[in-house]
Design an enzyme around this catalytic site. Sequence first.
Site, PDB file in Angstrom:
ATOM      1  N   ARG A 103       0.839  -1.231   0.020  1.00  0.00           N
ATOM      2  CA  ARG A 103      -0.142   0.073   0.084  1.00  0.00           C
ATOM      3  C   ARG A 103       0.943   1.289  -0.016  1.00  0.00           C
ATOM      4  O   ARG A 103       1.578   1.453   0.790  1.00  0.00           O
ATOM      5  CB  ARG A 103      -0.821  -0.099   1.422  1.00  0.00           C
ATOM      6  CG  ARG A 103      -2.191   0.747   1.182  1.00  0.00           C
ATOM      7  CD  ARG A 103      -2.807   0.525   2.333  1.00  0.00           C
ATOM      8  NE  ARG A 103      -2.496   0.813   3.542  1.00  0.00           N
ATOM      9  CZ  ARG A 103      -2.976   1.087   4.672  1.00  0.00           C
ATOM     10  NH1 ARG A 103      -4.375   0.993   4.591  1.00  0.00           N
ATOM     11  NH2 ARG A 103      -2.424   1.535   5.800  1.00  0.00           N
ATOM     12  N   THR A 107      -0.891   7.446  -0.809  1.00  0.00           N
ATOM     13  CA  THR A 107      -2.286   7.543  -1.600  1.00  0.00           C
ATOM     14  C   THR A 107      -3.064   6.456  -1.046  1.00  0.00           C
ATOM     15  O   THR A 107      -4.091   6.621  -1.164  1.00  0.00           O
ATOM     16  CB  THR A 107      -2.062   7.329  -3.018  1.00  0.00           C
ATOM     17  OG1 THR A 107      -1.353   5.857  -3.156  1.00  0.00           O
ATOM     18  CG2 THR A 107      -1.195   8.284  -3.515  1.00  0.00           C
ATOM     19  N   ASP A 199       0.876  -3.100  12.407  1.00  0.00           N
ATOM     20  CA  ASP A 199       1.083  -3.546  11.025  1.00  0.00           C
ATOM     21  C   ASP A 199       1.358  -4.883  11.006  1.00  0.00           C
ATOM     22  O   ASP A 199       2.395  -5.316  11.563  1.00  0.00           O
ATOM     23  CB  ASP A 199       2.353  -2.763  10.416  1.00  0.00           C
ATOM     24  CG  ASP A 199       2.794  -2.962   8.915  1.00  0.00           C
ATOM     25  OD1 ASP A 199       2.671  -4.420   8.424  1.00  0.00           O
ATOM     26  OD2 ASP A 199       2.629  -2.102   8.188  1.00  0.00           O
ATOM     27  N   ASP A 202       4.693  -6.206   9.607  1.00  0.00           N
ATOM     28  CA  ASP A 202       6.016  -5.715  10.370  1.00  0.00           C
ATOM     29  C   ASP A 202       6.159  -6.690  11.656  1.00  0.00           C
ATOM     30  O   ASP A 202       7.027  -7.247  11.963  1.00  0.00           O
ATOM     31  CB  ASP A 202       5.917  -4.329  10.765  1.00  0.00           C
ATOM     32  CG  ASP A 202       6.346  -3.539   9.590  1.00  0.00           C
ATOM     33  OD1 ASP A 202       7.112  -4.068   8.781  1.00  0.00           O
ATOM     34  OD2 ASP A 202       5.994  -2.352   9.578  1.00  0.00           O
TER      35      ASP A 202
HETATM   36  C1  PRP Z   1      -1.123  -4.154   4.591  1.00  0.00           C
HETATM   37  C2  PRP Z   1      -2.052  -5.383   4.824  1.00  0.00           C
HETATM   38  C3  PRP Z   1      -2.928  -5.479   3.707  1.00  0.00           C
HETATM   39  C4  PRP Z   1      -3.182  -3.789   3.137  1.00  0.00           C
HETATM   40  C5  PRP Z   1      -4.355  -3.367   3.742  1.00  0.00           C
HETATM   41  O1  PRP Z   1      -0.024  -4.332   3.722  1.00  0.00           O
HETATM   42  O2  PRP Z   1      -1.403  -6.485   4.965  1.00  0.00           O
HETATM   43  O3  PRP Z   1      -2.357  -6.101   2.595  1.00  0.00           O
HETATM   44  O4  PRP Z   1      -1.895  -3.191   4.171  1.00  0.00           O
HETATM   45  O5  PRP Z   1      -4.552  -2.080   3.559  1.00  0.00           O
HETATM   46  P1  PRP Z   1      -5.877  -1.835   2.564  1.00  0.00           P
HETATM   47  O6  PRP Z   1      -6.919  -2.572   2.951  1.00  0.00           O
HETATM   48  O7  PRP Z   1      -5.931  -0.184   2.817  1.00  0.00           O
HETATM   49  O8  PRP Z   1      -5.450  -1.968   1.204  1.00  0.00           O
HETATM   50  P2  PRP Z   1       1.047  -3.531   3.699  1.00  0.00           P
HETATM   51  O9  PRP Z   1       0.768  -2.696   2.432  1.00  0.00           O
HETATM   52  O10 PRP Z   1       1.570  -2.922   4.887  1.00  0.00           O
HETATM   53  O11 PRP Z   1       2.067  -4.592   3.041  1.00  0.00           O
HETATM   54  P3  PRP Z   1       2.898  -5.697   3.541  1.00  0.00           P
HETATM   55  O12 PRP Z   1       1.928  -7.029   4.041  1.00  0.00           O
HETATM   56  O13 PRP Z   1       3.983  -6.245   2.789  1.00  0.00           O
HETATM   57  O14 PRP Z   1       3.623  -5.363   5.037  1.00  0.00           O
END
Ligand code: PRP
Length: 208
Positions: A103, A107, A199, A202
Amino acid sequence: MPLTIVDHPLVQHKLGLLRDRDTTTRDFRLLAGELAAFLCYEATRGLELEPTEVRTPLEVAPAHRVSGKKLGVVAVLRAGVGMLDAVLDLIPVARVGFVGLYRDEQTLMPVEYYCKLPGDLAERDVIVLDPMLATGGSASAAIRLCKEQGARRVTMVALVAVPVGVARLAADHPDVEVVVAALDRELNDQGFILPGLGDAGDRLYGTR
Ligand code: PRP
């Protein structure tokens, strides 16, 4: 769009431990897997059975086996991988796919960087795994990729969701069932779920 919140006492107990900021990386991984298994148990409640027979040591007994469509499990990288092994323990014959999405921090839009899905998704019921349903953008994109590959029946399994994310999925994919352990209050300005669990990626991989 059907939404199931699994309120089983063990799920709610383990979810509380998962939320705790003092839970270690090791325990977080363990709990994420245990919760994924409970949610998958609910997500597969509608599987059809067909009668069969089995020979016990004493006689022939009536039994059941899962019939009809086969299953596919799609993990959204990274955090969905923390749910995958536990789900495969329950459904060892499932074919596995991966969708890489992160994400954008400004944005909040999902950015796709990897997609490897089983070639025969049209013949399978698909379970998509991602611990967090925040804006719903990532889940919506992952489901779209599965549908583009032919998937017709998709279930989204997340540990924690917020109403805005559920509403986004209901708008984009009204046919998709969503199974979660909790529907949290809201998103903050950075798109984090409140109260949430931080997160998930993480915390699973110790990268903060
Ligand atoms: C997090 C989570 C989801 C997403 C949710 O991933 O694991 O995939 O954000 O957010 P959304 O519903 O607003 O799209 P992240 O972008 O942190 O990536 P990662 O899993 O690689 O840490």
